[in-house]
Structure formats: structure tokens, C-alpha cells
Design a protein around this motif. Structure first.
Motif, PDB file in Angstrom:
ATOM      1  N   UNK A  32      32.556 -23.292 -37.369  1.00 28.69           N
ATOM      2  CA  UNK A  32      31.421 -24.146 -37.735  1.00 28.69           C
ATOM      3  C   UNK A  32      30.090 -23.748 -37.102  1.00 28.69           C
ATOM      4  N   UNK A  33      30.113 -22.982 -35.964  1.00 26.67           N
ATOM      5  CA  UNK A  33      28.879 -22.778 -35.199  1.00 26.67           C
ATOM      6  C   UNK A  33      28.619 -21.305 -34.888  1.00 26.67           C
ATOM      7  N   UNK A  34      27.331 -21.011 -34.647  1.00 29.24           N
ATOM      8  CA  UNK A  34      26.908 -19.747 -34.059  1.00 29.24           C
ATOM      9  C   UNK A  34      25.927 -20.073 -32.941  1.00 29.24           C
ATOM     10  N   UNK A  35      26.063 -19.386 -31.803  1.00 35.84           N
ATOM     11  CA  UNK A  35      25.133 -19.572 -30.679  1.00 35.84           C
ATOM     12  C   UNK A  35      24.219 -18.369 -30.579  1.00 35.84           C
ATOM     13  N   UNK A  36      22.922 -18.615 -30.733  1.00 31.76           N
ATOM     14  CA  UNK A  36      21.893 -17.578 -30.597  1.00 31.76           C
ATOM     15  C   UNK A  36      21.385 -17.653 -29.167  1.00 31.76           C
ATOM     16  N   UNK A  89      26.293 -23.902 -38.454  1.00 33.45           N
ATOM     17  CA  UNK A  89      25.338 -24.661 -37.644  1.00 33.45           C
ATOM     18  C   UNK A  89      24.899 -23.824 -36.449  1.00 33.45           C
ATOM     19  N   UNK A  90      23.589 -23.567 -36.318  1.00 36.98           N
ATOM     20  CA  UNK A  90      23.119 -22.732 -35.212  1.00 36.98           C
ATOM     21  C   UNK A  90      22.775 -23.536 -33.953  1.00 36.98           C
ATOM     22  N   UNK A  91      23.049 -22.935 -32.797  1.00 31.82           N
ATOM     23  CA  UNK A  91      22.593 -23.456 -31.511  1.00 31.82           C
ATOM     24  C   UNK A  91      21.765 -22.377 -30.831  1.00 31.82           C
TER      25      UNK A  91
END
Length: 619
Positions: free
Chosen positions: A303-307, A333-335
Motif C-alpha cells: 500500500x505504501x512507498x517511503x520517499x 500512498x506516499x510518505x
């Protein structure tokens, strides 16, 4: 009539005992006065001596315990080792002096106490609490550093030389480490364990560490320059006591913490994250690399990617808004990462100084919400002082207003905020896989260290270790790939970050890729199965009607691990096994290196290669 009188007599006897000697609801734990302190018994044997209580300058009177109430906590957690938490305690109070009261709670799995003061007129007095850990007692202690990134080596002495050159190390004149962080694990008797920590840090409080003083560990709060007038209380001092099952399954840290302060929690969604940093040992200023990690999340159904850091210095004419838009277009969903700008600042990565002032923080988080950012990772705090604790609370509350998940890095360990502010998804505070980037030390000690963390750091709350790296970063790893996969289940973290390069995951057998897409990061139930710190560990975690059972071998020898899962219903099962296939294979290249099987038989033992591991998925 006789039965009624007998019942009444028994009740009066229990109340009388409560008034004289604090006991836990199940009677296994009790407390007696001992000179100027107290002694804690577990099943009639001494588990802990606390010979010093109170504060300097406040003379303690004789402890006279008064039973005040039965405490019953019954609450739901969005994330953690257990969804529905229920615990009971008997609460007692004792006046130590005219303006100092000690509140003591005895739970079935440990005790918690705090001090309540009144009539304060400025600077806080110095706490005197001290735990006695005699020489010869096994203990696993963390050398204090502001990031809590260190090992928990087993020792039978308090005289331990400092490890490495960590910030915040305090040494004695003869070169021994003096300052220790929470949690600390102790084995006062064979098979009986105790975990010392603290819980429920509030705005006008500092977090604490412990200092060696002979056989004593003195609880020492960090800097707190608050001028307090009137009433004030300390955080809860916590000792979880029992067999390893009680420690692993305990929710005592959140039990004594403040209930959830957020009115709307429907937007808080835990999950697995693809993380850009580890594989390149660099930030996230390359739009094309960000796209690769977004695409990996799509393929693996994450569900997520962390930049990570440096997104404010994007190359090739791109911006963070372009990267966030690309992720959202793909359904991911980006963080994004921020420097807290209270710890490492000079020479540290950007963006900096965007969150320190309330008005700047509000502006930044409103912008995040507007462009579609789902959460923030905030890094490089400077320790446990009251200023930093208040800053963390401010960040959590402000982020919640804008529906942002939070992951603290380079920060203190969890002390119960995950209940009070459930948008706190994870906290680093651990010597994790990131250290393969920094020093060669981790390669040869990782397997043993990995088997220690479930018995120490991860008991108290979420742990962002960034597990399951199949390839090598700056320094190699020699744990097997099944060992690495097992860490995603063994380590509880509401955001579980996959840090390796996309190609390392996408080359895996399809069943391994499917595993990541279905992996829960929150659990309805957690069970200790077997193991001992530094040697091995097997845990079972349930999500719905599916059990995930994971085990790892922390030694350099082949090892058979006990897997007694008799607590699982004996109905028909589908058991999927991921395990070591070949002792010569430590890096994955395809199907031939995995033992992946399906069947209906739940094994009672699993044999692991040196530094190996396994996962069972039981549906």
C-alpha cells in the motif's frame, strides 16, 4: 447462610491482605517493604529489589500501603502485538512524605509505579529510584545513546566496556560503561525474566535512562527545565515479570498509558512499505529511482512507498509533487522524510527546519495533506530531554489533524504513545538493517542480535528495523534468506519497510512475492513458542483466521527449533512453509534456493541452517 458467611469471611480476608501487602489479582506477584525500599516477589521468590525510592531532599516515612481500587483496562489497538487488550491490576498508594505519594499497580504480568508530588515551586527534585541487579545475574542491557541504536549483549556483570563510539556514552574512571537505556532484560532466576522500562511520557516530563552504581541501576530522568508549580507526577516505572511467554505477550506499557486522544481514527491504515534509501545508501532526489520503488509496490501489492531524505533537491527538473502524484496515480500512498532539526543538523540531509515552529509545522503538514502525502518519517532527534518529548507529542498531534501517519527515526524507544496517538505507526530506536550501510560490525553479529530483539526492544512497542534485505548493501549479510523473511513476522511494526532494491524482491519465486502482498503488519494475537535471547526465537502471530509462525537461528551451527503450536485449533489447515533449502546458499537467485511447500500437517520442529530461519503460514 454458612456459605454466605464463609464467602464474606474470605472477602474480608482478601481485603485485609490487600491493605497490608500489595498483591497481583492472580496472587503470583507481591510486594513487601524492605528497609527504605520494597522487594518484589514472583511465586514466593525474590524477583526484584528496589532499595531506594522517592526524591532527594524529601525524607521518606514508613511505607503504609492502602488499597485504593481495582484497575481494569479494556481497549482496542489499531496496531501492535494484540488488537483487544485486557488487563487487571490492584492499585495501592503509600504516603512517602507530606507532599509525595507513591502509586503502585500490581498486574498479573508485572508492576508499575509512579510518584505524585504536590506543592512544587519550580525546579523538580532529583529522583532516587534504584533497582538492584546483583553481580552474577544474567542481564541484557543497552548502552545508552540518543538514537537507541545498540546491541543487547548478555552479561552476568554490570562492569561492561563501552561498545563502539556511540553518542552519549558515559564511562567510569576505569573505563566501564555507566549509562544504560530502556528496556533492560534480567533473568533473576532460571526461567524467570524481568523487563525494566517506563511508560506514558507527557509534555512536562523527560524520559529516563539508568546509571550504574555498584549493584544498583539508578533511574535518571533526562534534562527537564520546566518550572513546575503545584502538582506533578512522574512517568510510570514498569517491570514486566514472569516466564518468557508473559513478557513477549505483555501489553503493560500501553496498559498504563493514556487512552487514545484522537476522535477519528478511521483513516489510520497500517501496511507494508517500499523504502528508498538502504539499497543506495542515499536519499531520494532521483525521480526515476522513486518510480522504480512505486512500481515495485504496485507489483507486490504493497500500500505504501517511503520517499526518504533530499526530496527537496530533486534532479532533472522534477519535484516532490511530481513523485507524490506518480505514486497516487498508481494507487500507492506516499510518505516523505523530514529532519527534526533538533539533533543532527550540520552536515545532515534536508529538508530542515520545516517542523520546529508551530506555524511552520501547520503549514507543512497542511501542504502534505493537500498534495496527497499519507505520512511522514521524522528523523535525527537529540535524546530524551523534556523539550524533545514535548516536540514529539506536538508532531503527533499536528500530524493527526492532517491525517498523516508518523514514523520516528533517530528517536527514543516507544513508551506508550502508540496507544495515546495511534497515528504513531513505528519508531526506530533499534540497531537494524540500516547498519549494513555503516560499519562491517553487523555482518557477524546480526543473527544473534536478531534473536535478542524479540525478547528486549520489541516487547515495548513497534520497531522499524527495516527487515528482509536479500542483497548486500555496503557490507554483506550472512543470514539466510529464510531468516530475513522471518524478520517481517518476528518484528512488530505497523509500517513494515522493505528496504532492498526492487530487483531483489522481483526476482523471488512468485509465492515469496505473494507473501509480501498479503503480509499483515498488525496482529490480533501474539504467542511466544520457544527460544532464548541470542540463540533462537519462534513466535506465532494471528491475523484473523491465519497464523504466521516465524523462527530464526541466531547461532553459527545447524539448529532444530521447537514449534509447539498445540494452541492452534486442530481443524483442517493449509500450511505454507518458507524455509532454508541449502546451507551453501545465503543469497537468493531463484526457486532453487527456497524450500517452499504446502500441506496440511503442522510441524512440531523446524531445522534451520546456521543463521537460518523459517516462516509457516497456517490458514
Amino acid at each position: 447462610m454458612k456459605k454466605v458467611l464463609a464467602l464474606l469471611t474470605m472477602c474480608l480476608g482478601v481485603l485485609s491482605m490487600m491493605a497490608q501487602q500489595p498483591v497481583s489479582p492472580n496472587g503470583k506477584l507481591s510486594v513487601v517493604n524492605d528497609s527504605k525500599g520494597i522487594r518484589v516477589y514472583y511465586q514466593q521468590n525474590t524477583a526484584l529489589k528496589i532499595p531506594a525510592l522517592g526524591f532527594e531532599g524529601i525524607k521518606n516515612g514508613q511505607l503504609k500501603w492502602k488499597f485504593t481500587r481495582m484497575v481494569k483496562t479494556d481497549y482496542e489497538m489499531i496496531a501492535g502485538k494484540k488488537k483487544h487488550c485486557t488487563n487487571e491490576a490492584n492499585e495501592y498508594t503509600a504516603k512517602l512524605s507530606g507532599n509525595l505519594t507513591m502509586v503502585l499497580r500490581l498486574y498479573n504480568d508485572g508492576l508499575a509505579f509512579r510518584y505524585e508530588l504536590s506543592g512544587l515551586k519550580g525546579k523538580l527534585p532529583k529522583e532516587q529510584t534504584a533497582y538492584m541487579i546483583p553481580e552474577g545475574t544474567k542481564r541484557w542491557m543497552l548502552q545508552w545513546t540518543d538514537s537507541y541504536e545498540g546491541f543487547y549483549p548478555m552479561s552476568t556483570t554490570g562492569k561492561i566496556k563501552p561498545i563502539g563510539r556511540m553518542a552519549g556514552v558515559v564511562k567510569s574512571a576505569d573505563g566501564y560503561n555507566l549509562r544504560w537505556g530502556f528496556p533492560t532484560l534480567v533473568e533473576p532466576q532460571e526461567g524467570v525474566f524481568m523487563l525494566l522500562t517506563e511508560a506514558n511520557i507527557e509534555r512536562n516530563q523527560a524520559a529516563a535512562c539508568m546509571y550504574t552504581d555498584g549493584d544498583l541501576l539508578r533511574v535518571t530522568p533526562d534534562v527537564n527545565d520546566q518550572k513546575i508549580r503545584g502538582k506533578w507526577h512522574t512517568p510510570w516505572r514498569v517491570a514486566i515479570i514472569g516466564g518468557m511467554q508473559e513478557l513477549i505477550q505483555s501489553t503493560l506499557v500501553t496498559d498504563v498509558s493514556e487512552p487514545c486522544k484522537l476522535q477519528d481514527i478511521s483513516w489510520i491504515k497500517p501496511g507494508v512499505v517500499s523504502w528508498i534509501y538502504w539499497a543506495y545508501n542515499h536519499g531520494s532526489n532521483d525521480y526515476n529511482i522513486i518510480k522504480k520503488y512505486v512500481d515495485m509496490a504496485v507489483t507486490l501489492k504493497l500500500p505504501y512507498v517511503l520517499i526518504d531524505a533530499e526530496w527537496d533537491q530533486m534532479k532533472d527538473g522534477k519535484s516532490i509533487e511530481d513523485a507524490v502524484a506518480y505514486a497516487n496515480q498508481k494507487g500507492i500512498k506516499p510518505m516523505i522524510w523530514y529532519n527534526s532539526s533538533v539533533g543532527w543538523i550540520d552536515g545532515a540531509p534536508t529538508p530542515k527546519f520545516r517542523l520546529n515552529k508551530p506555524e511552520d509545522r501547520e503549514k507543512e503538514f497542511a501542504w502534505c495533506e493537500k498534495i496527497g502525502v499519507a505520512g511522514v518519517k521524522i528523523d535525527f532527534f537529540s535524546g530524551d530531554c523534556q523539550r524533545d518529548m514535548t516536540y514529539c507529542i506536538d508532531l503527533l498531534e499536528s500530524a493527526a489533524k492532517h491525517h498523516l501517519l508518523v514514523n520516528f527515526h533517530g528517536a527514543t524507544v516507544p513508551r506508550g504513545w502508540q496507544r495515546t496517538y495511534p497515528n504513531l505507526m513505528s519508531t526506530e530506536g533499534v540497531y537494524g538493517a540500516e547498519w549494513y550501510n555503516n560499519v562491517p560490525t553487523f555482518t557477524n553479529v546480526a543473527a544473534s542480535h536478531n534473536t535478542t530483539l524479540p525478547f528486549t526492544r520489541n516487547i515495548i512497542g513497534p520497531m522499524d528495523y527495516t527487515p528482509c534485505t536479500f542483497s548486500d548493501s555496503q557490507h554483506p549479510h550472512i543470514t539466510s534468506d529464510a531468516h530475513e523473511l522471518a524478520l517481517t513476522v518476528l518484528y512488530e511494526s505497523a509500517l513494515q519497510h522493505l528496504a532492498d532494491k526492487p530487483e531483489s524482491y522481483l526476482v523471488q519465486p512468485q509465492k515469496v512475492q505473494d507473501f509480501f502482498g498479503k503480509l499483515p503488519t498488525t496482529w490480533d494475537e501474539t504467542r511466544y513458542v520457544s527460544g532464548y535471547p541470542g540463540e533462537s526465537v519462534v513466535l506465532a502471530r494471528r491475523s484473523g483466521d491465519t497464523w504466521y509462525v516465524a523462527g530464526i537461528n541466531g547461532t553459527n551451527e545447524k539448529k532444530t527449533l521447537d514449534v509447539d503450536l498445540s494452541f492452534i485449533d486442530a481443524a483442517d489447515h493449509c500450511v505454507q512453509t518458507f524455509a532454508d533449502a541449502d546451507p551453501s546458499q545465503y543469497q537468493l537467485a531463484g526457486d532453487k534456493d527456497w524450500l517452499i511447500s504446502c500441506g496440511n500437517q503442522i510441524p512440531r520442529t523446524m531445522t534451520c541452517q546456521p543463521r537460518g530461519g523459517f516462516v509457516l503460514v497456517i490458514k
